[in-house]
Design an enzyme around this catalytic site. Sequence first.
Site, PDB file in Angstrom:
ATOM      1  N   ARG A 101       0.838  -1.207   0.000  1.00  0.00           N
ATOM      2  CA  ARG A 101       0.000   0.000   0.000  1.00  0.00           C
ATOM      3  C   ARG A 101       0.875   1.261   0.000  1.00  0.00           C
ATOM      4  NH1 ARG A 101      -4.420  -0.060   4.528  1.00  0.00           N
ATOM      5  NH2 ARG A 101      -2.689   0.529   5.884  1.00  0.00           N
ATOM      6  N   LYS A 204      -2.808   6.663   2.048  1.00  0.00           N
ATOM      7  CA  LYS A 204      -2.662   7.264   3.369  1.00  0.00           C
ATOM      8  C   LYS A 204      -1.793   8.518   3.241  1.00  0.00           C
ATOM      9  CE  LYS A 204      -3.138   4.349   7.259  1.00  0.00           C
ATOM     10  NZ  LYS A 204      -4.548   3.975   7.351  1.00  0.00           N
ATOM     11  N   GLU A 240     -16.517   5.859   4.288  1.00  0.00           N
ATOM     12  CA  GLU A 240     -15.817   5.300   5.446  1.00  0.00           C
ATOM     13  C   GLU A 240     -15.771   6.338   6.558  1.00  0.00           C
ATOM     14  OE1 GLU A 240     -11.592   4.625   5.053  1.00  0.00           O
ATOM     15  OE2 GLU A 240     -11.489   5.898   3.299  1.00  0.00           O
TER      16      GLU A 240
HETATM   17  C1  LIG Z   1      -5.634   3.383   7.823  1.00  0.00           C
HETATM   18  C2  LIG Z   1      -7.037   3.637   7.420  1.00  0.00           C
HETATM   19  C3  LIG Z   1      -7.995   2.628   7.404  1.00  0.00           C
HETATM   20  C4  LIG Z   1      -7.730   1.249   7.934  1.00  0.00           C
HETATM   21  O1  LIG Z   1      -6.727   0.553   7.274  1.00  0.00           O
HETATM   22  P1  LIG Z   1      -6.015  -0.671   8.004  1.00  0.00           P
HETATM   23  O2  LIG Z   1      -5.034  -1.160   7.005  1.00  0.00           O
HETATM   24  O3  LIG Z   1      -7.056  -1.662   8.319  1.00  0.00           O
HETATM   25  O4  LIG Z   1      -5.382  -0.111   9.226  1.00  0.00           O
HETATM   26  C5  LIG Z   1      -9.253   2.924   6.912  1.00  0.00           C
HETATM   27  N1  LIG Z   1      -9.565   4.164   6.497  1.00  0.00           N
HETATM   28  C6  LIG Z   1      -8.673   5.179   6.521  1.00  0.00           C
HETATM   29  C7  LIG Z   1      -9.079   6.508   6.022  1.00  0.00           C
HETATM   30  C8  LIG Z   1      -7.386   4.938   6.990  1.00  0.00           C
HETATM   31  O5  LIG Z   1      -6.511   5.932   7.039  1.00  0.00           O
END
Ligand SMILES: *Cc1c(COP(=O)(O)O)cnc(C)c1O
Length: 359
Positions: A101, A204, A240
């Site tokens: 990722r 991210k 989300e």
């Molecule tokens: C990090 C994150 C997640 C969750 O991702 P994981 O890999 O399960 O930790 C979901 N939504 C957002 C916006 C995030 O920054």
Amino acid sequence: MRGQLQALLRRAASTQGRSKIDIDWDNLSFNLDHHGQEMFCAVWNGPAKGWEGQLQDYGPLSLMPSAQALNYGQSIFEGMKARRTAKDRIVLFRPEMNASRMKDGARRLCMPEVPQHTFINAVEETVRANSEYVPPLGKGALYIRPLLFGSGPILGLAPAPSYTFVTYCAAVGSYFKGGQLKPIDLVVENKFHRAAPGGMGGTKAAGNYSAVLQIQRAANAKGFADVVYLDCKTDAYLEEVSACNIFVVKGRTIKTPPLTGTILPGVTRDSILQLARKRGYDVKEQPIPVVEALEADEIFTTGTAVVVSPVGSLTHKGKRRVYGGGVAPTPVGLELYGDLTAIQNEQTGDHFGWVHPVC
Ligand SMILES: *Cc1c(COP(=O)(O)O)cnc(C)c1O
């Protein structure tokens, strides 16, 4: 070199009992109070040299005010956890997913990729160097934060000439106040959006998170733990939460929004999808209208930081829907939380090969 020497000296001192850490494991929060003493720091100065890094003391980085990341936001991060397990060892969870990722994010923001072995090595070294910060089983985790940013100076808008990849960590407890399985109250956001098609919501990228602060704070002030975002085209479908993915349960059907680029492809999301299928649920990655969420049996959120967090209520345009009485965790979320954490804590077989031992 200096960093390595300091690290060696500190380890020598700690084996003599001089730097024994004193942490109240029963009262950990999600913060930096108990940050690790060492971080892994690598720099990239052009493709010929590639990434060069080592452990060093956790502490300030030196940057020019013209550093790209500070001015134009070339910065992405990851979030991972190391846990002390029932087998009395320390493990990571699916670290290759985080590595891949971060590669995707690096490409999107025009940064050099951190190769998987470099990424995993940095995380492993950080965990090993700070192993005394990994809480006992069931008390929390060592949260690990790999961060990649354009540290080199630039004036006109362009990618940075050089980059820093740093991995630091801290002992943490539950993310939301009130404990891991206390149901959270969420509110649907009707004015602002988190991401747009073609944007960078699926990475991210640091900027995605400063964009939601204003909204999150306003929601917190009204007593909500966090916000649910809607798609920016129609304002009809769930996307989300600020830092976690969302699932909706009705009968034996479990749904989560599909990965179309505006939501973050969570490692926990993917793991819960697989665990739910294994349990025989009818699992769908499908757009979820807000109205459907309001009529669901239960809702839960997933993420490395939150793990699985049951939702006690969802408020939309002043109307509040309560799930499972709003005080106790709802059954499907609880069941999948149990499945996931049993694997992460090595209390059951690692059917999917997700556990990555470190030391
Ligand atoms: C990090 C994150 C997640 C969750 O991702 P994981 O890999 O399960 O930790 C979901 N939504 C957002 C916006 C995030 O920054």
